[in-house]
Design a protein around this motif. Structure first.
Motif, short mmCIF file in Angstrom:
data_model
loop_
_atom_site.label_atom_id
_atom_site.label_comp_id
_atom_site.label_asym_id
_atom_site.label_seq_id
_atom_site.Cartn_x
_atom_site.Cartn_y
_atom_site.Cartn_z
N GLN A 25 0.83 -1.20 0.00
CA GLN A 25 0.00 0.00 0.00
C GLN A 25 0.87 1.26 0.00
O GLN A 25 0.60 2.21 -0.73
N PHE B 227 0.84 4.10 -2.86
CA PHE B 227 0.61 5.51 -2.58
C PHE B 227 1.77 6.37 -3.05
O PHE B 227 1.56 7.49 -3.52
N GLN C 69 -4.02 8.64 2.75
CA GLN C 69 -4.36 7.34 3.30
C GLN C 69 -5.50 6.80 2.46
O GLN C 69 -6.08 7.53 1.66
N GLU C 70 -5.85 5.56 2.66
CA GLU C 70 -6.96 5.02 1.88
C GLU C 70 -8.23 5.79 2.23
O GLU C 70 -8.62 5.90 3.39
N THR D 103 -7.27 6.52 -4.19
CA THR D 103 -6.59 5.70 -3.17
C THR D 103 -7.26 4.35 -2.99
O THR D 103 -6.66 3.45 -2.41
N THR D 104 -8.49 4.20 -3.49
CA THR D 104 -9.21 2.93 -3.34
C THR D 104 -9.09 2.03 -4.56
O THR D 104 -9.59 0.91 -4.55
N HIS E 276 -7.40 -0.47 -7.28
CA HIS E 276 -6.47 -1.57 -7.07
C HIS E 276 -5.61 -1.91 -8.28
O HIS E 276 -4.70 -2.70 -8.19
N ASN F 206 -18.06 4.52 -0.44
CA ASN F 206 -17.21 3.84 -1.41
C ASN F 206 -17.97 2.61 -1.91
O ASN F 206 -17.85 1.53 -1.36
#
Length: 147
Positions: A6, A10, A35-36, A77-78, A80, A113
């Motif tokens: 992670q 980032f 941050q997420e 940030t979410t 993948h 989300n």
């Protein structure tokens, strides 16, 4: 996702947002914290951002751009995969008082989300970082290409 993975994700995202995206380079955008589901960004003041030249106030369109950008970063940030896609669907902004000739800070936090929609609340601040100059609600469509 493991913490190191992670952090690497980032750092790559931060590099791309600050150094590769032309609009963000024009803004001088710097990510202070990420941050997420959350981002805190800094935009240094430039004379080119003035909308009201008589009073020396930020242009509202630039503030809206900053809000949309901060919300998009929080949404990113979410994601993948580099194949995932995020697009602005809707944005509402309330200007609470004039932004003076000084830097802008934005805090963006995801409030929903979902599978296909991400909603983000964004607050734009100046020096005191207590009373926002503007508040925005941003909505993004998301296409997740699960691995």
């Amino acid at each position: 996702m493991k913490e190191k993975e992670q952090n690497d994700k980032f750092q790559l995202l931060k590099h791309a947002i600050e150094n590769i995206m032309p609009g963000n380079k024009i803004l001088g955008l710097k990510i202070v914290d990420m941050q997420e589901g959350y981002v805190f960004i800094h935009i240094p003041f430039k004379e080119e951002f003035i909308g009201d030249f008589l009073q020396g106030r930020w242009h509202g369109g630039i503030l809206a751009t900053i809000a949309d950008t901060a919300g998009g970063i929080a949404g990113a940030t979410t994601l993948h995969s580099d194949k995932d896609r995020l697009n602005t669907v809707d944005m509402r902004i309330d200007y609470l008082h004039a932004a003076i000739k000084t830097d802008i800070y934005a805090k963006a936090r995801i409030i929903k989300n979902g599978k296909t929609i991400i909603k983000v609340d964004v607050a734009l601040f100046q020096n005191e970082k207590e009373e926002p100059v503007a508040l925005a609600r941003c909505v993004y469509s998301v296409q997740r290409n699960e691995m």
